[in-house]
Design a protein around this motif. Structure first.
Motif, PDB file in Angstrom:
ATOM      1  N   CYS A 200       0.845  -1.190   0.000  1.00 56.66           N
ATOM      2  CA  CYS A 200       0.000   0.000   0.000  1.00 56.66           C
ATOM      3  C   CYS A 200       0.885   1.246   0.000  1.00 56.66           C
ATOM      4  O   CYS A 200       1.873   1.324   0.741  1.00 56.66           O
ATOM      5  CB  CYS A 200      -0.912   0.011   1.225  1.00 56.66           C
ATOM      6  N   HIS A 202       0.174   4.061   1.099  1.00 49.42           N
ATOM      7  CA  HIS A 202      -0.027   4.938   2.255  1.00 49.42           C
ATOM      8  C   HIS A 202       1.066   4.677   3.286  1.00 49.42           C
ATOM      9  O   HIS A 202       2.003   5.449   3.416  1.00 49.42           O
ATOM     10  CB  HIS A 202      -1.423   4.720   2.848  1.00 49.42           C
ATOM     11  N   LEU A 203       0.985   3.550   3.985  1.00 46.86           N
ATOM     12  CA  LEU A 203       1.994   3.255   5.006  1.00 46.86           C
ATOM     13  C   LEU A 203       2.594   1.862   4.846  1.00 46.86           C
ATOM     14  O   LEU A 203       3.246   1.367   5.767  1.00 46.86           O
ATOM     15  CB  LEU A 203       1.395   3.411   6.402  1.00 46.86           C
ATOM     16  N   CYS A 205       1.184  -1.307   4.213  1.00 45.80           N
ATOM     17  CA  CYS A 205       0.532  -2.592   4.479  1.00 45.80           C
ATOM     18  C   CYS A 205       0.392  -3.381   3.181  1.00 45.80           C
ATOM     19  O   CYS A 205       0.355  -2.801   2.093  1.00 45.80           O
ATOM     20  CB  CYS A 205      -0.859  -2.372   5.067  1.00 45.80           C
ATOM     21  N   CYS A 218      -7.225  -1.851   1.280  1.00 49.23           N
ATOM     22  CA  CYS A 218      -6.231  -1.957   2.353  1.00 49.23           C
ATOM     23  C   CYS A 218      -6.928  -2.021   3.713  1.00 49.23           C
ATOM     24  O   CYS A 218      -7.693  -1.114   4.061  1.00 49.23           O
ATOM     25  CB  CYS A 218      -5.274  -0.765   2.297  1.00 49.23           C
ATOM     26  N   CYS A 220      -5.647  -1.619   6.601  1.00 49.72           N
ATOM     27  CA  CYS A 220      -5.009  -0.796   7.644  1.00 49.72           C
ATOM     28  C   CYS A 220      -5.742   0.524   7.846  1.00 49.72           C
ATOM     29  O   CYS A 220      -6.127   0.869   8.971  1.00 49.72           O
ATOM     30  CB  CYS A 220      -3.546  -0.560   7.282  1.00 49.72           C
ATOM     31  N   HIS A 221      -5.942   1.275   6.766  1.00 49.22           N
ATOM     32  CA  HIS A 221      -6.607   2.584   6.904  1.00 49.22           C
ATOM     33  C   HIS A 221      -7.661   2.800   5.845  1.00 49.22           C
ATOM     34  O   HIS A 221      -8.134   3.915   5.669  1.00 49.22           O
ATOM     35  CB  HIS A 221      -5.566   3.710   6.846  1.00 49.22           C
ATOM     36  N   SER A 223      -7.667   2.474   2.368  1.00 46.14           N
ATOM     37  CA  SER A 223      -7.458   2.918   0.991  1.00 46.14           C
ATOM     38  C   SER A 223      -7.980   1.854   0.022  1.00 46.14           C
ATOM     39  O   SER A 223      -7.852   0.647   0.271  1.00 46.14           O
ATOM     40  CB  SER A 223      -5.969   3.167   0.721  1.00 46.14           C
TER      41      SER A 223
HETATM   42  S1  FES Z   1      -1.400   1.440   4.823  1.00 49.03           S
HETATM   43 FE1  FES Z   1      -2.971   1.140   3.409  1.00 49.03          FE
HETATM   44  S2  FES Z   1      -4.340   2.688   3.836  1.00 49.03           S
HETATM   45 FE2  FES Z   1      -2.778   3.014   5.256  1.00 49.03          FE
END
Ligand code: FES
Length: 286
Positions: A200, A202-203, A205, A218, A220-221, A223
């Motif tokens: 991902c 974003h961070l 995952c 995702c 995790c958050h 997305s």
């Molecule tokens: S790591 Fe995927 S949305 Fe944050």
């Protein structure tokens, strides 16, 4: 040579150096120390009983026998024998003095530490160096592209991306006629396939595939991305990253995992998303 192998080699070298040092110490202790020192050092040695003391003792015994004393088996006792020896100072060069025990230990310690550092440095270099063959970071041969593409489609017309573990990539199909302009001329799409990085943006995952919605979501958050990795929702700053691909003369698909391509958020989706229920809760993780 892999990082693990280099670490093993480094540990082995350290063990060999330590064993050599221990053997050298044991050898020196088991042999006559006089063989390794200079004549001046031997002359200055005081570890033996002085010859003057031995001579005086024997002389006292003989004198006692001459004066009528009975010879006994007991050794005569020397009395008031004063052995005076002048301190002898012998100047020797470092070469004549040879290697002292302190020097030996210092050098053995330095050699062991140097060997350890060299092994550690090689292992670190191997870890940081880009891999040239096999594994993530190198060119990964995923197999025959025609066979791979056929595996992407289900009988009901839906799609299930093919995960290539060694490349950490999802292989997805794309329609040549509907390919977004933002993916053209980047070397990421050819012969009907693209390879998306599972990570991902974003961070970091791992983004799983959601079969009902036909997209990547995702946990995790929250997305969300379309089938071809186009940004749809959530905190992700861009589309899913993808790899440059190539083909061998035998039509094997090569995923260049050392060549990662980033693209901005898709202005429009070229593939419909979602096509069914989402796999994660609205606006966040599962
Ligand atoms: S790591 Fe995927 S949305 Fe944050």
């Amino acid at each position: 040579m892999s990082a693990a192998n280099l670490i093993l080699v480094g540990v082995a070298l350290v063990a060999i150096a330590a064993a050599a040092a221990a053997f050298a110490i044991a050898y020196r202790r088991s042999t006559d120390w006089r063989k390794g020192v200079s004549s001046e050092t031997l002359a200055a040695d005081r570890s033996e009983v002085p010859e003057a003391f031995v001579a005086a003792t024997e002389s006292a015994g003989e004198q006692a026998a001459e004066e009528g004393g009975e010879a006994t088996s007991e050794p005569p006792v020397a009395t008031a024998v004063e052995v005076v020896s002048e301190p002898v100072v012998v100047e020797v060069t470092p070469e004549e003095a040879g290697v002292t025990r302190r020097q030996f230990f210092n050098r053995a310690l330095g050699a062991t530490f140097g060997t350890f550092l060299a092994g550690f440095g090689l292992a670190s270099l191997s870890f940081l160096w880009p891999k040239l063959t096999g594994g993530f970071g190198s060119d990964v041969n995923a197999g025959k592209v025609d066979e791979l593409r056929e595996q992407l489609f289900n009988e009901d017309g839906s799609v299930t991306p093919l995960f290539i573990p060694e490349a950490r990539a999802y292989l997805v199909p794309y329609d040549e006629n509907a390919l977004s302009p933002q993916f053209r001329d980047l070397g990421v799409a050819d012969r009907g396939v693209m390879a998306l990085w599972q990570r991902c943006v974003h961070l970091g995952c791992r983004v799983p595939w959601c079969q009902p919605s036909q997209g990547f979501e995702c946990p995790c958050h929250g997305s969300k991305y379309s089938l071809v990795g186009e940004y749809f929702a959530g905190p992700a700053p861009r589309n899913l990253d993808r790899f440059v691909i190539d083909f061998t003369p035998a039509d094997d698909l090569i995923i260049k995992t050392g060549s990662i391509v980033q693209t901005p958020r898709a202005p429009i989706l070229t593939v419909k998303y979602p096509q069914g229920p989402s796999c994660i809760a609205a606006g966040g993780g599962a």
